[in-house]
Motif scaffolding. Sequence first.
Motif, mmCIF file in Angstrom:
data_model
loop_
_atom_site.group_PDB
_atom_site.id
_atom_site.type_symbol
_atom_site.label_atom_id
_atom_site.label_comp_id
_atom_site.label_asym_id
_atom_site.label_seq_id
_atom_site.Cartn_x
_atom_site.Cartn_y
_atom_site.Cartn_z
ATOM 1 N N ALA A 49 0.869 -1.209 0.067
ATOM 2 C CA ALA A 49 0.016 0.168 0.069
ATOM 3 C C ALA A 49 0.926 1.204 0.036
ATOM 4 C CB ALA A 49 -0.761 0.098 1.132
ATOM 5 N N PRO A 50 0.464 2.358 -0.326
ATOM 6 C CA PRO A 50 1.085 3.720 -0.503
ATOM 7 C C PRO A 50 1.755 3.950 0.970
ATOM 8 C CG PRO A 50 -0.902 4.017 -1.609
ATOM 9 C CD PRO A 50 -0.850 2.632 -0.871
ATOM 10 N N GLY A 51 3.063 4.217 0.825
ATOM 11 C CA GLY A 51 3.808 4.325 2.285
ATOM 12 C C GLY A 51 4.022 3.282 3.209
ATOM 13 N N LYS A 52 3.694 2.083 2.616
ATOM 14 C CA LYS A 52 3.757 1.001 3.705
ATOM 15 C C LYS A 52 4.625 -0.049 2.984
ATOM 16 C CE LYS A 52 -0.454 1.272 6.111
ATOM 17 N NZ LYS A 52 -1.876 0.501 6.272
ATOM 18 N N GLN A 53 5.174 -0.779 3.821
ATOM 19 C CA GLN A 53 6.247 -2.037 3.409
ATOM 20 C C GLN A 53 5.395 -2.921 2.411
ATOM 21 O OE1 GLN A 53 8.432 -3.454 6.813
ATOM 22 N NE2 GLN A 53 10.249 -2.179 6.150
ATOM 23 N N ARG A 54 6.032 -3.870 1.793
ATOM 24 C CA ARG A 54 5.429 -4.806 1.140
ATOM 25 C C ARG A 54 5.102 -5.898 2.074
ATOM 26 N NH1 ARG A 54 7.776 -6.977 -4.608
ATOM 27 N NH2 ARG A 54 7.605 -4.542 -4.953
ATOM 28 N N GLU A 55 4.000 -6.540 2.057
ATOM 29 C CA GLU A 55 3.665 -7.642 2.924
ATOM 30 C C GLU A 55 3.038 -8.857 2.109
ATOM 31 O OE1 GLU A 55 0.544 -6.062 5.694
ATOM 32 O OE2 GLU A 55 -0.823 -5.907 4.067
ATOM 33 N N LEU A 56 3.167 -9.799 2.905
ATOM 34 C CA LEU A 56 2.534 -11.114 2.385
ATOM 35 C C LEU A 56 1.125 -11.157 2.790
ATOM 36 C CD1 LEU A 56 2.801 -14.224 1.362
ATOM 37 C CD2 LEU A 56 2.968 -14.771 4.008
ATOM 38 N N VAL A 57 0.515 -11.635 1.658
ATOM 39 C CA VAL A 57 -1.028 -11.558 1.536
ATOM 40 C C VAL A 57 -1.345 -13.171 2.130
ATOM 41 C CG1 VAL A 57 -3.186 -11.477 0.482
ATOM 42 C CG2 VAL A 57 -1.372 -9.778 0.060
ATOM 43 N N ALA A 58 -0.713 -14.022 1.209
ATOM 44 C CA ALA A 58 -1.081 -15.404 1.061
ATOM 45 C C ALA A 58 -0.149 -16.178 0.144
ATOM 46 C CB ALA A 58 -2.433 -15.807 0.751
ATOM 47 N N ASP A 59 0.245 -17.401 0.681
ATOM 48 C CA ASP A 59 0.937 -18.253 -0.312
ATOM 49 C C ASP A 59 0.508 -19.803 -0.294
ATOM 50 O OD1 ASP A 59 3.941 -18.271 1.830
ATOM 51 O OD2 ASP A 59 2.181 -19.404 2.178
ATOM 52 N N ILE A 60 0.828 -20.410 -1.193
ATOM 53 C CA ILE A 60 0.482 -21.865 -1.254
ATOM 54 C C ILE A 60 1.594 -22.766 -1.899
ATOM 55 C CG2 ILE A 60 -0.677 -21.238 -3.575
ATOM 56 C CD1 ILE A 60 -2.771 -23.344 -3.022
ATOM 57 N N ILE A 61 1.839 -23.723 -1.390
ATOM 58 C CA ILE A 61 2.812 -24.741 -1.882
ATOM 59 C C ILE A 61 2.000 -25.895 -2.849
ATOM 60 C CG2 ILE A 61 3.924 -24.895 0.325
ATOM 61 C CD1 ILE A 61 2.920 -27.765 0.976
ATOM 62 N N SER A 62 2.945 -26.425 -3.631
ATOM 63 C CA SER A 62 2.440 -27.253 -4.788
ATOM 64 C C SER A 62 1.370 -28.296 -4.439
ATOM 65 C CB SER A 62 3.692 -28.045 -5.214
ATOM 66 O OG SER A 62 3.139 -28.758 -6.535
ATOM 67 N N GLY A 63 1.505 -28.706 -3.125
ATOM 68 C CA GLY A 63 0.270 -29.795 -2.653
ATOM 69 C C GLY A 63 -0.808 -29.088 -2.313
ATOM 70 N N GLY A 64 -0.917 -27.760 -2.047
ATOM 71 C CA GLY A 64 -2.040 -27.056 -1.974
ATOM 72 C C GLY A 64 -2.151 -26.398 -0.521
ATOM 73 N N SER A 65 -1.352 -26.926 0.227
ATOM 74 C CA SER A 65 -1.368 -26.197 1.735
ATOM 75 C C SER A 65 -1.254 -24.577 1.657
ATOM 76 C CB SER A 65 -0.378 -26.669 2.382
ATOM 77 O OG SER A 65 -0.435 -27.913 3.030
ATOM 78 N N THR A 66 -2.027 -23.888 2.512
ATOM 79 C CA THR A 66 -1.777 -22.597 2.240
ATOM 80 C C THR A 66 -1.431 -21.809 3.622
ATOM 81 O OG1 THR A 66 -4.307 -22.589 2.870
ATOM 82 C CG2 THR A 66 -3.685 -22.339 0.385
ATOM 83 N N ASN A 67 -1.156 -20.410 3.480
ATOM 84 C CA ASN A 67 -1.129 -19.691 4.411
ATOM 85 C C ASN A 67 -1.501 -18.220 4.240
ATOM 86 O OD1 ASN A 67 0.397 -18.716 6.831
ATOM 87 N ND2 ASN A 67 2.164 -17.808 5.474
ATOM 88 N N TYR A 68 -2.307 -17.559 5.335
ATOM 89 C CA TYR A 68 -2.687 -16.433 5.036
ATOM 90 C C TYR A 68 -2.319 -15.181 6.142
ATOM 91 C CZ TYR A 68 -5.972 -18.765 1.995
ATOM 92 O OH TYR A 68 -6.706 -19.518 0.853
ATOM 93 N N ALA A 69 -2.279 -13.821 5.806
ATOM 94 C CA ALA A 69 -1.985 -13.262 6.603
ATOM 95 C C ALA A 69 -3.418 -12.856 7.504
ATOM 96 C CB ALA A 69 -1.868 -11.504 6.097
ATOM 97 N N ASP A 70 -3.247 -12.662 8.677
ATOM 98 C CA ASP A 70 -4.429 -12.419 9.754
ATOM 99 C C ASP A 70 -5.474 -11.446 9.043
ATOM 100 O OD1 ASP A 70 -2.739 -12.810 12.611
ATOM 101 O OD2 ASP A 70 -3.464 -14.209 11.436
ATOM 102 N N SER A 71 -4.978 -10.454 8.337
ATOM 103 C CA SER A 71 -5.768 -9.397 7.861
ATOM 104 C C SER A 71 -6.820 -9.693 6.724
ATOM 105 C CB SER A 71 -5.233 -8.199 7.626
ATOM 106 O OG SER A 71 -4.176 -8.660 6.573
ATOM 107 N N VAL A 72 -6.513 -11.038 6.190
ATOM 108 C CA VAL A 72 -7.257 -11.417 5.131
ATOM 109 C C VAL A 72 -7.984 -12.786 5.363
ATOM 110 C CG1 VAL A 72 -5.877 -10.188 3.496
ATOM 111 C CG2 VAL A 72 -5.406 -12.558 3.742
ATOM 112 N N LYS A 73 -7.738 -13.424 6.372
ATOM 113 C CA LYS A 73 -8.222 -14.614 6.576
ATOM 114 C C LYS A 73 -9.799 -14.647 6.607
ATOM 115 C CE LYS A 73 -4.579 -17.003 9.191
ATOM 116 N NZ LYS A 73 -4.177 -17.197 10.840
ATOM 117 N N GLY A 74 -10.360 -15.735 5.972
ATOM 118 C CA GLY A 74 -11.807 -15.719 5.916
ATOM 119 C C GLY A 74 -12.297 -14.787 4.745
ATOM 120 N N ARG A 75 -11.413 -13.986 4.087
ATOM 121 C CA ARG A 75 -12.065 -13.145 2.961
ATOM 122 C C ARG A 75 -11.293 -13.553 1.832
ATOM 123 N NH1 ARG A 75 -10.987 -7.687 3.158
ATOM 124 N NH2 ARG A 75 -9.272 -8.096 4.077
#
Length: 117
Positions: free
Chosen positions: A40-66
């Motif tokens: 975002a403007p004026g902010k550092q780059r942050e992880l939103v979500a990632d996914i490995i080949s097998g499908g396991s996922t990881n989300y930032a708390d701010s976007v979980k459920g959305r």
Amino acid sequence: QVQLVESGGGLVQPGGSRRLSCAASGIFFNLYVMGWYRQAPGKQRELVADIISGGSTNYADSVKGRFTISRDNAKNTVYLQMNSLKPEDTAVYYCNAQRRSVRLDYWGKGTLVTVSS
């Protein structure tokens, strides 16, 4: 030549949805952790979500459920479905491919998502 090409950004109203896509080429897609980051403007780059080949996922708390990250290994494409968007989700969204064991890290050029009425 490695290319990560994002698409799907644009203007969306608060509460709305948007799907981002990232098409990868030049890499063995299945070997990479694929991720979405945002800045975002004026902010550092942050992880939103990632996914490995097998499908396991990881989300930032701010976007979980959305937000939902998914990948199609046959199409070398990773997606980010964004629902219930908020103005604070406004950012440039970047696609990332990492192969951590050999320290390979690639970035797309980004796609802008603006959440505003």
